[in-house]
Design a protein around this motif. Structure first.
Motif, PDB file in Angstrom:
ATOM      1  N   THR A 168      17.141  28.122  15.657  1.00 29.45           N
ATOM      2  CA  THR A 168      16.677  29.463  14.875  1.00 29.45           C
ATOM      3  C   THR A 168      15.995  30.009  15.691  1.00 29.45           C
ATOM      4  OG1 THR A 168      17.199  28.493  12.843  1.00 29.45           O
ATOM      5  CG2 THR A 168      15.634  30.138  12.760  1.00 29.45           C
ATOM      6  N   GLY A 169      15.036  29.429  16.613  1.00 30.06           N
ATOM      7  CA  GLY A 169      13.877  30.074  17.273  1.00 30.06           C
ATOM      8  C   GLY A 169      14.675  30.932  18.390  1.00 30.06           C
ATOM      9  N   VAL A 170      15.721  30.244  18.968  1.00 33.41           N
ATOM     10  CA  VAL A 170      16.341  31.205  19.885  1.00 33.41           C
ATOM     11  C   VAL A 170      16.827  32.571  19.407  1.00 33.41           C
ATOM     12  CG1 VAL A 170      18.357  31.358  21.362  1.00 33.41           C
ATOM     13  CG2 VAL A 170      17.205  29.009  21.085  1.00 33.41           C
ATOM     14  N   SER A 171      17.608  32.256  18.021  1.00 33.32           N
ATOM     15  CA  SER A 171      17.815  33.543  17.207  1.00 33.32           C
ATOM     16  C   SER A 171      16.840  34.403  17.215  1.00 33.32           C
ATOM     17  CB  SER A 171      18.403  33.083  15.870  1.00 33.32           C
ATOM     18  OG  SER A 171      18.816  34.437  15.192  1.00 33.32           O
ATOM     19  N   VAL A 172      15.482  34.089  16.656  1.00 32.81           N
ATOM     20  CA  VAL A 172      14.456  34.915  16.379  1.00 32.81           C
ATOM     21  C   VAL A 172      13.874  35.412  17.919  1.00 32.81           C
ATOM     22  CG1 VAL A 172      12.099  35.099  15.833  1.00 32.81           C
ATOM     23  CG2 VAL A 172      13.659  33.601  14.460  1.00 32.81           C
ATOM     24  N   GLY A 173      13.689  34.928  18.872  1.00 32.60           N
ATOM     25  CA  GLY A 173      12.886  35.108  19.963  1.00 32.60           C
ATOM     26  C   GLY A 173      13.744  35.834  21.019  1.00 32.60           C
ATOM     27  N   VAL A 174      15.054  35.371  21.079  1.00 35.24           N
ATOM     28  CA  VAL A 174      15.626  35.947  22.518  1.00 35.24           C
ATOM     29  C   VAL A 174      16.853  36.722  22.117  1.00 35.24           C
ATOM     30  CG1 VAL A 174      16.818  35.245  24.729  1.00 35.24           C
ATOM     31  CG2 VAL A 174      14.715  33.995  23.534  1.00 35.24           C
ATOM     32  N   VAL A 175      17.874  35.982  21.300  1.00 32.52           N
ATOM     33  CA  VAL A 175      19.340  36.697  20.849  1.00 32.52           C
ATOM     34  C   VAL A 175      19.155  37.941  20.158  1.00 32.52           C
ATOM     35  CG1 VAL A 175      21.380  36.334  19.457  1.00 32.52           C
ATOM     36  CG2 VAL A 175      20.261  34.164  20.819  1.00 32.52           C
ATOM     37  N   SER A 176      18.136  38.021  19.247  1.00 32.74           N
ATOM     38  CA  SER A 176      17.997  39.253  18.430  1.00 32.74           C
ATOM     39  C   SER A 176      17.529  40.423  19.344  1.00 32.74           C
ATOM     40  CB  SER A 176      16.875  39.030  17.345  1.00 32.74           C
ATOM     41  OG  SER A 176      17.186  38.136  16.529  1.00 32.74           O
ATOM     42  N   ILE A 177      16.575  40.103  20.281  1.00 36.63           N
ATOM     43  CA  ILE A 177      16.136  41.095  21.162  1.00 36.63           C
ATOM     44  C   ILE A 177      17.289  41.699  22.258  1.00 36.63           C
ATOM     45  CG2 ILE A 177      14.680  41.693  23.113  1.00 36.63           C
ATOM     46  CD1 ILE A 177      13.316  41.259  20.440  1.00 36.63           C
ATOM     47  N   PHE A 178      18.112  40.627  22.581  1.00 33.98           N
ATOM     48  CA  PHE A 178      19.519  41.214  23.296  1.00 33.98           C
ATOM     49  C   PHE A 178      20.296  41.780  22.493  1.00 33.98           C
ATOM     50  CE2 PHE A 178      17.468  38.498  26.619  1.00 33.98           C
ATOM     51  CZ  PHE A 178      17.938  39.224  27.887  1.00 33.98           C
ATOM     52  N   VAL A 179      20.560  41.550  21.453  1.00 36.81           N
ATOM     53  CA  VAL A 179      21.622  41.889  20.536  1.00 36.81           C
ATOM     54  C   VAL A 179      21.002  43.595  20.165  1.00 36.81           C
ATOM     55  CG1 VAL A 179      22.457  42.218  18.124  1.00 36.81           C
ATOM     56  CG2 VAL A 179      22.406  40.068  19.300  1.00 36.81           C
ATOM     57  N   ILE A 180      19.722  43.754  19.996  1.00 35.85           N
ATOM     58  CA  ILE A 180      19.206  45.117  19.641  1.00 35.85           C
ATOM     59  C   ILE A 180      19.253  45.943  21.053  1.00 35.85           C
ATOM     60  CG2 ILE A 180      16.950  46.481  19.367  1.00 35.85           C
ATOM     61  CD1 ILE A 180      16.157  43.901  17.789  1.00 35.85           C
ATOM     62  N   PHE A 181      19.361  45.231  22.112  1.00 38.14           N
ATOM     63  CA  PHE A 181      19.630  45.910  23.367  1.00 38.14           C
ATOM     64  C   PHE A 181      20.864  46.293  23.519  1.00 38.14           C
ATOM     65  CE2 PHE A 181      20.501  45.088  28.249  1.00 38.14           C
ATOM     66  CZ  PHE A 181      20.021  46.277  28.440  1.00 38.14           C
ATOM     67  N   GLY A 182      21.931  45.575  23.086  1.00 44.27           N
ATOM     68  CA  GLY A 182      23.322  45.858  23.012  1.00 44.27           C
ATOM     69  C   GLY A 182      23.383  46.984  22.067  1.00 44.27           C
ATOM     70  N   ALA A 183      22.917  47.106  20.966  1.00 42.39           N
ATOM     71  CA  ALA A 183      23.155  48.092  20.006  1.00 42.39           C
ATOM     72  C   ALA A 183      22.511  49.492  20.541  1.00 42.39           C
ATOM     73  CB  ALA A 183      22.658  47.808  18.702  1.00 42.39           C
ATOM     74  N   VAL A 184      21.385  49.339  21.116  1.00 38.09           N
ATOM     75  CA  VAL A 184      20.902  50.572  21.795  1.00 38.09           C
ATOM     76  C   VAL A 184      21.767  51.400  22.948  1.00 38.09           C
ATOM     77  CG1 VAL A 184      19.086  51.414  23.007  1.00 38.09           C
ATOM     78  CG2 VAL A 184      18.646  50.104  21.053  1.00 38.09           C
ATOM     79  N   LEU A 185      22.125  50.312  23.636  1.00 36.73           N
ATOM     80  CA  LEU A 185      23.154  50.759  24.610  1.00 36.73           C
ATOM     81  C   LEU A 185      24.510  51.299  24.216  1.00 36.73           C
ATOM     82  CD1 LEU A 185      23.292  48.139  27.803  1.00 36.73           C
ATOM     83  CD2 LEU A 185      22.227  50.529  27.588  1.00 36.73           C
ATOM     84  N   ASN A 186      25.122  50.748  23.192  1.00 36.18           N
ATOM     85  CA  ASN A 186      26.477  51.211  22.762  1.00 36.18           C
ATOM     86  C   ASN A 186      26.200  52.456  21.923  1.00 36.18           C
ATOM     87  OD1 ASN A 186      27.764  48.974  23.905  1.00 36.18           O
ATOM     88  ND2 ASN A 186      27.307  47.779  21.817  1.00 36.18           N
ATOM     89  N   ALA A 187      25.049  52.759  21.313  1.00 32.76           N
ATOM     90  CA  ALA A 187      24.873  54.002  20.544  1.00 32.76           C
ATOM     91  C   ALA A 187      24.663  55.169  21.602  1.00 32.76           C
ATOM     92  CB  ALA A 187      23.502  53.967  19.669  1.00 32.76           C
ATOM     93  N   GLY A 188      24.385  55.025  22.709  1.00 37.85           N
ATOM     94  CA  GLY A 188      24.333  56.260  23.701  1.00 37.85           C
ATOM     95  C   GLY A 188      25.583  56.334  24.450  1.00 37.85           C
ATOM     96  N   GLU A 189      25.467  56.710  25.792  1.00 31.93           N
ATOM     97  CA  GLU A 189      26.525  56.967  26.570  1.00 31.93           C
ATOM     98  C   GLU A 189      26.869  55.752  27.354  1.00 31.93           C
ATOM     99  OE1 GLU A 189      28.092  59.933  26.658  1.00 31.93           O
ATOM    100  OE2 GLU A 189      27.008  61.202  25.916  1.00 31.93           O
TER     101      GLU A 189
END
Length: 594
Positions: A168-189
């Protein structure tokens, strides 16, 4: 974009909650050390409303979801608020009230996972709980000595040995940040940038439309971490384009399914699997990327060779010149993913920041790029829509992965408390006669079966928890064993009877899923052979330490996979197919004899 409720009040609530979820996970990166029994329960508190309530329309499911979300969120916040006192209890529950909170937490985690991904993983977790509670009554070596109820439930819910464990620590500290990164990229161009780069690089080639699909899906899949999401996004563009150019439907769908599945093994992001691997192996993220890159290139090489072989059979056309992206469009749109990726790689390799800190900086860079579009015009309405899409999709995706990881953490916790993992490891070694290759085949079969019913990351975590120690005892390096299991956990995306990427691609294009699956298996033959090749040619994983040895292994395996792929798809007659495949296998596994 994920649709908001029509009510302004409800829409505002969800947007505020999504913004809070994203801000919370970014703040954890910049805030420094936060106690695990605070950060991890609050992570669960944020994800429960999105996992249980958001987007639900059926009244019964909605009302029950609200009740579960309120109970689970309240229990998680209670743990966070009382973290200091609970730390002094060392995983032992005190009083009936704490037992009730523990039961609520476990029940909510199981039901959240069931609603997110279906029955199989929660059933396995529930069986693990039953084993922990009643396994002392099982005779023989697979029983255990028993654990007091307060200690068993407490270890899973108020200590760092269960749902608040390192996974769960991986989900909190790393995975979530990279998922947010992917969502931001996909929302744009960035998504259009991937398509344009792929079109410019491969559109003019024979079989160009299929090769565009391979390149774009590899790029997109690396940040999406989901074969199904990859098919649904890039496939909506690439598959109709292939069919218009005369490609057989089964081939168009198979190319997309195979390419999309490969996104999860393609650095730099590799979905959530690489970050879980960091925690389980203790190997730095950059070292995992370096080890994974050459096998991933081999996978896409085999797909490329397969497309060339199909081209000789069907005369596959390239993308017409008028449909290829203009140079200006390629340059401009590529910046929307090159800039954030450059920030990510500079921060990790140049500045030496942690992966999560580097990803957080990349999120900020990607968020700034949402202010711009490919025409370099400023459109407030478009900016607003992109920001909302980034927030909501980030919240949904973080919640989905967290639901899986929290449930898998129950299984890992029970394996640790009862010692069952060690017993299963011994069983694997005994069943294989103490030999490595039979153990590899048993593990591969387990990964395939488990992967049919649970997402790749969950299948990998469960399989590596029980089989990983056996493989390392039989001679594999830990990272080698983990990559082997991770690759085979992907098999179910294209392998019948449950082949998620194939089903989605076949449904989108209107073709028989079985025809698509058979074509996908021949195109994606690397998925079956490369993990075994990594064992036969361990130098393929040593790019950072022994570049020359790694490149020689790459050449050897590349020639072998080329022969196998050409034999399966392009050879004439049974003898030609058997001869090329046999020669290819000998070359691929020649590391065993060199």
């Amino acid at each position: 974009m994920t649709h908001l409720p029509k009510s302004r009040l409800a829409a505002g609530f969800w947007l505020l909650l999504a913004a809070g979820l994203v801000a919370y996970h970014l703040a954890l990166v910049f805030a420094g050390i936060v106690p695990n029994l605070v950060s991890r329960p609050l992570h669960m508190a944020f994800i429960l409303p999105f996992a249980l309530v958001f987007g639900v329309t059926a009244k019964g499911r909605l009302y029950s979801g609200i009740v579960l979300a309120v109970l689970g969120t309240g229990a998680a916040i209670w743990v966070a608020v009382n973290a200091d006192a609970l730390g002094d209890q060392y995983g032992f529950l005190e009083g009936r009230g704490q037992v009730v909170i523990a039961v609520i937490l476990l029940a909510v985690v199981l039901e959240t996972a069931r609603r997110a991904i279906g029955w199989p993983l929660p059933v396995v977790a529930a069986l693990a709980l039953l084993y922990g509670l009643f396994g002392q009554h099982i005779p023989g070596e697979f029983g255990h000595s028993g654990t007091p109820l307060e200690s068993f439930l407490g270890t899973l819910t108020i200590a760092e040995g269960g749902i608040w464990g390192s996974l769960t620590g991986v989900s909190v500290g790393v995975v979530s940040i990279f998922v947010i990164f992917g969502a931001v990229l996909n929302a744009g161009e960035a998504g259009q940038g991937f398509m344009n780069v792929a079109g410019a690089a491969a559109g003019r080639l024979k079989g160009g439309a299929a090769k565009v699909s391979v390149i774009s899906s590899a790029l997109f899949g690396s940040i999406s971490g989901s074969a199904s999401a990859n098919v649904a996004s890039t496939g909506a563009i690439t598959m109709p384009a292939m069919v218009r150019l005369g490609y057989p439907k089964r081939l168009a769908a198979a190319v997309e399914a195979v390419a999309s599945s490969g996104g999860q093994i393609m650095p730099p992001l590799m979905g959530a699997g690489a970050f879980v691997m960091v925690e389980l192996t203790g190997v730095p993220y950059t070292a995992i990327m370096a080890a994974a890159v050459l096998p991933a290139l081999l996978y896409f090489l085999a797909v490329w060779v397969g497309i060339n072989a199909y081209n000789r059979r069907f005369d596959l056309k390239g993308v017409p010149e008028e449909d290829r992206p203009k140079r200006r469009d390629v340059i401009v749109t590529s910046l929307f993913f090159l800039v954030p990726f450059s920030v990510l790689l500079w921060a990790m390799f140049g500045a030496g920041f942690t992966p999560e800190y580097a990803a957080a900086l990349s999120v900020l860079a990607g968020a700034i790029l949402l202010l711009f579009n490919a025409e370099m015009t400023f459109k407030p309405g478009q900016i607003r829509d992109r920001a909302l899409a980034a927030l909501l999709n980030a919240a949904r995706q973080v919640s989905m992965i967290a639901a899986i990881i929290l449930c898998a953490s129950i299984i890992i916790g029970v394996l640790s408390i009862t010692g069952l993992g060690v017993k299963i490891t011994s069983l694997i070694i005994q069943g294989s006669g103490g030999l490595l290759w039979p153990s590899l085949l048993l593990t591969a079969l387990a990964c395939l079966v488990l992967g049919m019913e649970v997402p790749t990351t969950a299948a990998y975590v469960i399989c590596v928890s029980v089989a990983g120690p056996a493989l390392t005892k039989l001679g594999l390096e830990p990272l080698q064993a983990h990559l082997f299991v991770f690759w085979f956990a992907l098999l179910s995306t294209i392998t019948p009877p449950v082949c998620g990427a194939v089903f989605i691609a076949a449904g989108m294009i209107g073709e028989s899923w079985l025809k698509v699956a058979l074509t996908a298996m021949s195109l994606g033959v690397g998925l079956y052979l490369i993990p075994l090749g990594m064992v036969a040619n361990p130098a393929i994983l040593t790019l950072a330490d022994d570049p020359l040895g790694a490149l020689l292994a790459l050449l050897r395996m590349g020639v072998g996979l080329t022969l196998v792929s050409a034999g399966l798809i392009g050879a004439r007659g049974v003898l030609g197919t058997v001869g090329l495949c046999a020669l290819g296998l000998l070359v691929t596994f020649s590391g065993l004899w060199i």
